[in-house]
Design an enzyme around this catalytic site. Structure first.
Site, PDB file in Angstrom:
ATOM      1  N   HIS A 243      10.365   1.402  -0.826  1.00  0.00           N
ATOM      2  CA  HIS A 243      10.320   0.461  -1.951  1.00  0.00           C
ATOM      3  C   HIS A 243      10.277   1.168  -3.315  1.00  0.00           C
ATOM      4  O   HIS A 243      11.201   1.081  -4.104  1.00  0.00           O
ATOM      5  CB  HIS A 243       9.069  -0.423  -1.849  1.00  0.00           C
ATOM      6  CG  HIS A 243       8.901  -1.160  -0.550  1.00  0.00           C
ATOM      7  ND1 HIS A 243       9.681  -2.237  -0.179  1.00  0.00           N
ATOM      8  CD2 HIS A 243       8.022  -0.980   0.456  1.00  0.00           C
ATOM      9  CE1 HIS A 243       9.292  -2.679   0.998  1.00  0.00           C
ATOM     10  NE2 HIS A 243       8.290  -1.939   1.405  1.00  0.00           N
TER      11      HIS A 243
HETATM   12  O1  RIB Z   1       5.668  -4.820  -1.214  1.00  0.00           O
HETATM   13  C1  RIB Z   1       5.881  -3.439  -1.359  1.00  0.00           C
HETATM   14  C2  RIB Z   1       5.035  -2.885  -2.455  1.00  0.00           C
HETATM   15  O2  RIB Z   1       3.664  -3.091  -2.157  1.00  0.00           O
HETATM   16  C3  RIB Z   1       5.191  -1.362  -2.627  1.00  0.00           C
HETATM   17  O3  RIB Z   1       4.973  -1.022  -3.969  1.00  0.00           O
HETATM   18  C4  RIB Z   1       4.084  -0.821  -1.772  1.00  0.00           C
HETATM   19  O4  RIB Z   1       3.635   0.461  -2.206  1.00  0.00           O
HETATM   20  C5  RIB Z   1       3.009  -1.831  -2.007  1.00  0.00           C
HETATM   21  O5  RIB Z   1       2.363  -1.494  -3.239  1.00  0.00           O
END
Ligand code: RIB
Ligand code: CA
Length: 313
Positions: A243
């Site tokens: 992500h």
């Molecule tokens: O949903 C994914 C996000 O939530 C990413 O930033 C992960 O690190 C968590 O913070």
């Protein structure tokens, strides 16, 4: 080309860790003014420690790390140990940090940086709940107009939620903070689950990290070995979605990504859909566009860039 000045606001988190490593490995394109820790994936005392650990792993021990808010603006903290493990960085065994946190609170660092910089020269890169950024905007609203851009990981539209059926984790943890950001008038680029779920660390890609045969490459591969369990079990995906590194890769090479400039509003009232990013993708309302909502990426190009840069640490 002068390097882009950024503040990384983060809740490490294995994917945050890879994003920080990518940024610190790219000094031609990115100047990290500071790293601000926020409560999110795990409580603040762990996210601040993990940020220090990652800076030491990168070898860039001169990076300033600040501790920020330990809970959302208006709600109780929700964490994600079920995804990231009890330390938030489960996977590799990394030494406790020797470098220390800065004394200044993260929110005050964000404010002072915006006050002292020329307008339009600092980009904020939130990788976790938006609490620190929103708190800075509430404390010093006169500085909001000086922000160059906010490039954040959060939200979802076609991909819907990962922490509830409707909401993505970063937005869900602090929806009031997210609403402040999305209504701030600052230019925003969003890297939502719609695109990050296409940035999957397949076995081949993780082997490329491991075959770097460096402390960084091996640690990233071990983080992924741990972090992927949740998504493979839940989505049956081919590996972990990276992500947060999508935010940094977007800054380095935006041509790897595509999206649409749309209106995005945040649900802050309904318990059923709290934290949902209501993206007007099809333009069915007269709400003015306020965010570039990224939906696609060149995944092979993304992983080539990431692997090439990690090799430099
Ligand atoms: O949903 C994914 C996000 O939530 C990413 O930033 C992960 O690190 C968590 O913070
Ligand atoms: Ca994160």
């Amino acid at each position: 080309m002068t390097a882009r000045k950024i503040i990384i606001d983060t809740d490490p988190g294995q994917d945050d860790a890879v994003a920080i490593l990518l940024a610190l490995a790219s000094p031609k394109e990115i100047e990290v003014l500071g790293i601000t820790a926020v409560a999110g994936n795990v409580p603040l005392e762990l996210t601040q420690k993990n940020a220090l650990i990652i800076c030491e792993l990168s070898g860039k021990t001169n990076v300033k790390v600040f501790a920020g808010c330990d809970r959302p603006l208006r709600r109780d903290l929700v964490t994600a140990e079920h995804v990231h493990g009890k330390t938030g960085l489960d996977g590799p065994v990394l030494p406790d940090p020797k470098i220390q946190l800065q004394d200044q609170h993260a929110v005050d660092f964000i404010i002072d940086t915006l006050r002292e910089c020329a307008a339009g020269t600092v980009t904020l890169c939130p990788l976790g709940p938006l609490t620190n950024i929103a708190a800075a905007f509430e404390k010093a609203p006169e500085l909001i107009k000086k922000v160059q851009e906010i490039v954040l990981m959060g939200g979802a539209y076609f991909e819907v939620g990962n922490i509830t059926p409707a909401a993505e984790f970063n937005i869900y943890v602090d929806p009031q903070a997210a609403q402040i950001i999305f209504r701030s008038g600052v230019p925003i680029t969003v890297l939502p689950l719609d695109v990050t779920h296409k940035a999957l660390v397949t076995k081949k890609r993780n082997d490329a990290f491991r075959n770097l045969a460096s402390p960084v490459g091996i640690a990233v591969a071990q983080m992924t070995d741990f972090f992927e369990r949740f998504d493979i079990k839940k989505y049956g995906s081919e590996g972990a979605p990276l992500h947060d590194p999508c935010v940094i890769a977007y800054l380095i090479n935006p041509d790897l990504f595509s999206g649409r400039h749309v209106n995005v509003e945040i649900e802050t009232q309904s318990e059923l859909t709290l934290g949902m990013t209501v993206a007007d993708w099809w333009g069915v309302t007269d709400r003015p566009p306020n965010a570039m909502f990224i939906s696609d990426l060149d995944a092979d190009g993304f992983f080539s860039l990431l692997t090439e840069r990690l090799a430099m640490l």
